[in-house]
Design an enzyme around this catalytic site. Structure first.
Site, PDB file in Angstrom:
ATOM      1  N   PRO A  73     -21.196  17.353 -10.526  1.00  0.00           N
ATOM      2  CA  PRO A  73     -21.298  17.358 -11.991  1.00  0.00           C
ATOM      3  C   PRO A  73     -21.381  15.919 -12.522  1.00  0.00           C
ATOM      4  O   PRO A  73     -20.623  15.053 -12.090  1.00  0.00           O
ATOM      5  CB  PRO A  73     -19.976  17.998 -12.447  1.00  0.00           C
ATOM      6  N   TYR A 132     -13.455   8.697 -12.220  1.00  0.00           N
ATOM      7  CA  TYR A 132     -13.233   7.491 -11.398  1.00  0.00           C
ATOM      8  C   TYR A 132     -13.727   6.242 -12.117  1.00  0.00           C
ATOM      9  O   TYR A 132     -12.983   5.284 -12.307  1.00  0.00           O
ATOM     10  CB  TYR A 132     -13.931   7.637 -10.037  1.00  0.00           C
ATOM     11  N   ASP A 172     -19.505  -1.203  -9.407  1.00  0.00           N
ATOM     12  CA  ASP A 172     -20.679  -1.198 -10.298  1.00  0.00           C
ATOM     13  C   ASP A 172     -20.754   0.089 -11.117  1.00  0.00           C
ATOM     14  O   ASP A 172     -21.521   0.179 -12.077  1.00  0.00           O
ATOM     15  CB  ASP A 172     -21.984  -1.383  -9.500  1.00  0.00           C
ATOM     16  N   GLU A 173     -19.942   1.102 -10.733  1.00  0.00           N
ATOM     17  CA  GLU A 173     -20.048   2.406 -11.413  1.00  0.00           C
ATOM     18  C   GLU A 173     -19.592   2.328 -12.863  1.00  0.00           C
ATOM     19  O   GLU A 173     -19.915   3.220 -13.659  1.00  0.00           O
ATOM     20  CB  GLU A 173     -19.279   3.475 -10.626  1.00  0.00           C
ATOM     21  N   ASP A 214       0.860  -1.192   0.000  1.00  0.00           N
ATOM     22  CA  ASP A 214       0.000   0.000   0.000  1.00  0.00           C
ATOM     23  C   ASP A 214       0.892   1.238   0.000  1.00  0.00           C
ATOM     24  O   ASP A 214       1.889   1.307   0.713  1.00  0.00           O
ATOM     25  CB  ASP A 214      -0.913  -0.008   1.243  1.00  0.00           C
ATOM     26  N   ASN A 220     -20.111   0.334  -0.674  1.00  0.00           N
ATOM     27  CA  ASN A 220     -19.860  -0.298   0.620  1.00  0.00           C
ATOM     28  C   ASN A 220     -19.986   0.716   1.754  1.00  0.00           C
ATOM     29  O   ASN A 220     -19.786   1.914   1.544  1.00  0.00           O
ATOM     30  CB  ASN A 220     -18.419  -0.820   0.687  1.00  0.00           C
ATOM     31  N   ARG A 234     -28.368   4.523  -4.497  1.00  0.00           N
ATOM     32  CA  ARG A 234     -27.233   3.616  -4.466  1.00  0.00           C
ATOM     33  C   ARG A 234     -27.693   2.302  -3.842  1.00  0.00           C
ATOM     34  O   ARG A 234     -28.671   2.277  -3.080  1.00  0.00           O
ATOM     35  CB  ARG A 234     -26.067   4.195  -3.640  1.00  0.00           C
ATOM     36  N   LYS A 241     -11.679   2.977 -13.633  1.00  0.00           N
ATOM     37  CA  LYS A 241     -11.925   1.599 -13.189  1.00  0.00           C
ATOM     38  C   LYS A 241     -12.351   0.732 -14.373  1.00  0.00           C
ATOM     39  O   LYS A 241     -11.945  -0.434 -14.482  1.00  0.00           O
ATOM     40  CB  LYS A 241     -12.992   1.552 -12.092  1.00  0.00           C
ATOM     41  N   LEU A 282      -0.004   4.121   1.041  1.00  0.00           N
ATOM     42  CA  LEU A 282      -0.402   5.032   2.135  1.00  0.00           C
ATOM     43  C   LEU A 282      -0.649   6.446   1.622  1.00  0.00           C
ATOM     44  O   LEU A 282      -0.035   7.416   2.062  1.00  0.00           O
ATOM     45  CB  LEU A 282       0.640   5.027   3.270  1.00  0.00           C
ATOM     46  N   ASN A 285     -30.302   8.705  -1.359  1.00  0.00           N
ATOM     47  CA  ASN A 285     -29.365   9.279  -0.391  1.00  0.00           C
ATOM     48  C   ASN A 285     -30.076   9.894   0.812  1.00  0.00           C
ATOM     49  O   ASN A 285     -29.631   9.756   1.945  1.00  0.00           O
ATOM     50  CB  ASN A 285     -28.503  10.350  -1.070  1.00  0.00           C
TER      51      ASN A 285
HETATM   52  P1  NAD Z   1      -9.810   3.513  -0.337  1.00  0.00           P
HETATM   53  O1  NAD Z   1      -9.632   4.784  -1.094  1.00  0.00           O
HETATM   54  O2  NAD Z   1     -10.341   3.537   1.051  1.00  0.00           O
HETATM   55  O3  NAD Z   1      -8.404   2.749  -0.263  1.00  0.00           O
HETATM   56  C1  NAD Z   1      -7.523   2.651  -1.343  1.00  0.00           C
HETATM   57  C2  NAD Z   1      -6.179   2.150  -0.820  1.00  0.00           C
HETATM   58  O4  NAD Z   1      -5.292   2.048  -1.955  1.00  0.00           O
HETATM   59  C3  NAD Z   1      -5.525   3.111   0.175  1.00  0.00           C
HETATM   60  O5  NAD Z   1      -5.002   2.382   1.266  1.00  0.00           O
HETATM   61  C4  NAD Z   1      -4.412   3.754  -0.625  1.00  0.00           C
HETATM   62  O6  NAD Z   1      -3.291   4.131   0.166  1.00  0.00           O
HETATM   63  C5  NAD Z   1      -4.067   2.645  -1.610  1.00  0.00           C
HETATM   64  N1  NAD Z   1      -3.436   3.161  -2.830  1.00  0.00           N
HETATM   65  C6  NAD Z   1      -3.856   4.193  -3.601  1.00  0.00           C
HETATM   66  N2  NAD Z   1      -3.004   4.387  -4.633  1.00  0.00           N
HETATM   67  C7  NAD Z   1      -2.039   3.438  -4.517  1.00  0.00           C
HETATM   68  C8  NAD Z   1      -0.895   3.103  -5.291  1.00  0.00           C
HETATM   69  N3  NAD Z   1      -0.556   3.793  -6.388  1.00  0.00           N
HETATM   70  N4  NAD Z   1      -0.138   2.056  -4.899  1.00  0.00           N
HETATM   71  C9  NAD Z   1      -0.464   1.341  -3.779  1.00  0.00           C
HETATM   72  N5  NAD Z   1      -1.519   1.625  -3.012  1.00  0.00           N
HETATM   73  C10 NAD Z   1      -2.304   2.659  -3.374  1.00  0.00           C
HETATM   74  O7  NAD Z   1     -10.691   2.600  -1.278  1.00  0.00           O
HETATM   75  P2  NAD Z   1     -11.781   1.485  -0.906  1.00  0.00           P
HETATM   76  O8  NAD Z   1     -13.087   2.140  -0.716  1.00  0.00           O
HETATM   77  O9  NAD Z   1     -11.228   0.609   0.147  1.00  0.00           O
HETATM   78  O10 NAD Z   1     -11.848   0.688  -2.282  1.00  0.00           O
HETATM   79  C11 NAD Z   1     -10.978  -0.414  -2.540  1.00  0.00           C
HETATM   80  C12 NAD Z   1     -11.256  -0.965  -3.915  1.00  0.00           C
HETATM   81  O11 NAD Z   1     -12.619  -1.373  -4.001  1.00  0.00           O
HETATM   82  C13 NAD Z   1     -11.056   0.058  -5.036  1.00  0.00           C
HETATM   83  O12 NAD Z   1     -10.447  -0.612  -6.123  1.00  0.00           O
HETATM   84  C14 NAD Z   1     -12.457   0.520  -5.380  1.00  0.00           C
HETATM   85  O13 NAD Z   1     -12.542   0.900  -6.725  1.00  0.00           O
HETATM   86  C15 NAD Z   1     -13.248  -0.742  -5.104  1.00  0.00           C
HETATM   87  N6  NAD Z   1     -14.651  -0.536  -4.713  1.00  0.00           N
HETATM   88  C16 NAD Z   1     -14.976   0.335  -3.708  1.00  0.00           C
HETATM   89  C17 NAD Z   1     -16.296   0.481  -3.328  1.00  0.00           C
HETATM   90  C18 NAD Z   1     -16.704   1.388  -2.198  1.00  0.00           C
HETATM   91  O14 NAD Z   1     -17.907   1.581  -1.972  1.00  0.00           O
HETATM   92  N7  NAD Z   1     -15.790   1.938  -1.432  1.00  0.00           N
HETATM   93  C19 NAD Z   1     -17.305  -0.241  -4.006  1.00  0.00           C
HETATM   94  C20 NAD Z   1     -16.934  -1.104  -5.038  1.00  0.00           C
HETATM   95  C21 NAD Z   1     -15.608  -1.249  -5.379  1.00  0.00           C
HETATM   96  P1  TYD Z   2     -20.134   8.517  -2.291  1.00  0.00           P
HETATM   97  O1  TYD Z   2     -20.107   7.981  -0.893  1.00  0.00           O
HETATM   98  O2  TYD Z   2     -19.126   9.544  -2.686  1.00  0.00           O
HETATM   99  O3  TYD Z   2     -20.092   7.248  -3.264  1.00  0.00           O
HETATM  100  P2  TYD Z   2     -20.315   7.164  -4.885  1.00  0.00           P
HETATM  101  O4  TYD Z   2     -20.295   8.528  -5.460  1.00  0.00           O
HETATM  102  O5  TYD Z   2     -19.148   6.360  -5.299  1.00  0.00           O
HETATM  103  O6  TYD Z   2     -21.629   6.482  -5.072  1.00  0.00           O
HETATM  104  O7  TYD Z   2     -21.574   9.150  -2.559  1.00  0.00           O
HETATM  105  C1  TYD Z   2     -22.738   8.367  -2.406  1.00  0.00           C
HETATM  106  C2  TYD Z   2     -23.919   9.220  -2.815  1.00  0.00           C
HETATM  107  O8  TYD Z   2     -24.058  10.287  -1.871  1.00  0.00           O
HETATM  108  C3  TYD Z   2     -23.736   9.891  -4.158  1.00  0.00           C
HETATM  109  O9  TYD Z   2     -25.009   9.914  -4.833  1.00  0.00           O
HETATM  110  C4  TYD Z   2     -23.291  11.302  -3.826  1.00  0.00           C
HETATM  111  C5  TYD Z   2     -23.982  11.565  -2.493  1.00  0.00           C
HETATM  112  N1  TYD Z   2     -23.258  12.481  -1.570  1.00  0.00           N
HETATM  113  C6  TYD Z   2     -23.929  13.578  -1.007  1.00  0.00           C
HETATM  114  O10 TYD Z   2     -25.123  13.811  -1.272  1.00  0.00           O
HETATM  115  N2  TYD Z   2     -23.238  14.394  -0.153  1.00  0.00           N
HETATM  116  C7  TYD Z   2     -21.922  14.183   0.162  1.00  0.00           C
HETATM  117  O11 TYD Z   2     -21.343  14.994   0.913  1.00  0.00           O
HETATM  118  C8  TYD Z   2     -21.258  13.047  -0.419  1.00  0.00           C
HETATM  119  C9  TYD Z   2     -19.819  12.764  -0.104  1.00  0.00           C
HETATM  120  C10 TYD Z   2     -21.965  12.210  -1.267  1.00  0.00           C
END
Ligand code: NAD
Ligand code: TYD
Length: 354
Positions: free
Chosen positions: A290, A158, A133-134, A31, A188, A222, A162, A33, A257
């Site tokens: 946006p 983003y 899923d995005e 990682d 998540n 979502r 992906k 970090l 939301n």
């Molecule tokens: P996060 O942003 O919390 O964590 C990302 C981690 O990757 C961090 O620890 C960061 O330090 C590390 N990182 C970033 N760039 C790096 C690099 N160049 N080299 C090594 N490490 C690096 O993200 P998350 O929410 O835990 O998501 C993890 C994965 O799951 C992502 O691939 C994301 O696209 C996918 N995902 C997330 C969600 C969600 O709701 N959070 C849903 C579906 C899929």
């Molecule tokens: P987010 O947690 O950023 O996840 P994603 O955009 O990947 O779905 O946002 C979830 C939903 O909440 C999205 O429709 C945007 C909305 N949102 C707000 O309304 N206010 C906020 O401050 C944030 C961060 C998100």
């Protein structure tokens, strides 16, 4: 052992903690970090020889080659990414670098290592790519949820980065035979989520008596999944998924939301009442994101049919656990709300004031 990338982030850290609770197979955790990576998430593993942390970048080919050669992991579980849509709007370059170039670098290093393997070691090797899923774009109110066959229509920097990484993973299987698996999961929530995402941001702001910023009309939908359920799905796909296949992972839990924010407020009213009044009084409508995708929903029938996975948590049980965790871990929140966090809040929300 397995190589996990991004294991100090939200989902990666939950995955590493769950993995080592259920098995003694060591984890090599790579990682960089970034602002989103936090070793505090893994504090309970201090002194645990089954967890080897490497501070490094997935774009660093020489480092990854060395890690493969020294540790000979039987699998890669690839979480590392830039993950926040709003940040991708402000600065897409980091997203292309980590999500596209980083995944490319990891695939090439994995291919190089895998091509040196023989027999059983080669047969069992897996590269599991964790995606979102995005990549499928946005649904209308009456559209069916995303199946694995849905065309890719990413709309944000983003999701586009992906989607690009998913395509690379697919191509490395079809062209080179690399044994890959891909998961596309919905939103998540749970412990250790950085308070820039909707649910932890609303919890942190509500506890601090700050405005709860709802983008647009608050009716964007979502499909929410508890992080522990996502981690369980990844373990199933890694163990028994069919090579080259993608598996959609979701909670069967679509919510606008505004409903999420009201649920958070109501639970905080119950668990940590504010003498100043109900937390929902803090809800504030702000300028929309946006290109804001209207609706995501996952058809998770394939992973259930093939691997028997279904979420164990309902939204009601998962959100209660999550709020209890944030209430018990307010130091963790305070630590991540560092100087750079405050700059982000000013940048993202300052311009939405209108
Ligand atoms: P996060 O942003 O919390 O964590 C990302 C981690 O990757 C961090 O620890 C960061 O330090 C590390 N990182 C970033 N760039 C790096 C690099 N160049 N080299 C090594 N490490 C690096 O993200 P998350 O929410 O835990 O998501 C993890 C994965 O799951 C992502 O691939 C994301 O696209 C996918 N995902 C997330 C969600 C969600 O709701 N959070 C849903 C579906 C899929
Ligand atoms: P987010 O947690 O950023 O996840 P994603 O955009 O990947 O779905 O946002 C979830 C939903 O909440 C999205 O429709 C945007 C909305 N949102 C707000 O309304 N206010 C906020 O401050 C944030 C961060 C998100």
């Amino acid at each position: 052992m397995i190589l996990v990338t991004g294991g100090a982030g939200f989902i990666g850290a939950n995955f590493v903690l769950d993995w080592l609770r259920a098995s003694d197979e060591p984890v090599l955790n790579l990682d960089a970090l970034t602002y989103a990576g936090n070793l505090e998430n893994l504090a309970t593993l201090q002194g645990d020889g089954r967890h080897v942390f490497v501070h490094g970048d997935i774009c660093d080919r020489a480092l990854i080659d060395r890690l493969f050669a020294e540790h000979r992991p039987r699998a890669v579980v690839h979480f590392a990414a830039e993950s926040h849509v709003d940040r991708s709007i402000h600065g897409p370059g980091d997203f292309v670098r980590t999500n596209v170039e980083g995944t490319f670098t990891l695939l090439e290093a994995a291919r190089g290592y895998w091509s040196t393997l023989e027999g059983e070691e080669k047969a069992v090797f897996r590269f599991l790519h964790v995606s979102t899923d995005e990549v499928y774009g946005s649904l209308g109110p009456n559209d069916p949820p995303f199946a694995e066959t849905k065309a890719y229509e990413p709309n944000s920097p983003y999701s586009a980065s992906k989607a690009a990484s998913d395509h690379l993973v697919r191509a490395w299987h079809h062209t080179y035979g690399l044994p890959v698996l891909t998961t596309n999961c919905s939103n998540n929530y749970g412990p250790y989520q950085f308070p820039e995402k909707l649910i932890p941001l609303m919890i942190a702001n509500a506890l601090a008596g700050k405005a709860l910023p709802v983008y647009g009309d608050g009716r964007n939908v979502r499909d929410w999944l508890y992080v522990g359920d996502h981690c369980a799905a990844i373990r199933e796909v890694l163990a028994r998924g069919r090579l080259g296949e993608t598996y959609n992972v979701g909670g069967w839990n679509e919510k606008p939301n505004l409903e999420i924010v009201h649920t958070v407020c109501a639970l905080l009213d119950e668990l940590r009442p504010d003498p100043a009044g109900p937390h929902a009084r803090l809800i504030t409508y702000v300028a929309d994101r946006p290109g804001h995708d209207r609706r995501y929903a996952i058809d998770a029938r394939k992973i259930e049919r093939e691997l028997g996975w279904r979420p164990a948590e309902t939204f009601e049980t998962g959100i209660r656990k999550t709020i209890a965790w944030y209430l018990a871990n307010q130091d963790w929140v305070a630590h991540v709300q560092s100087g750079s966090y405050r700059e982000w809040v000013e940048r993202n929300y300052g311009e939405r004031r209108a």
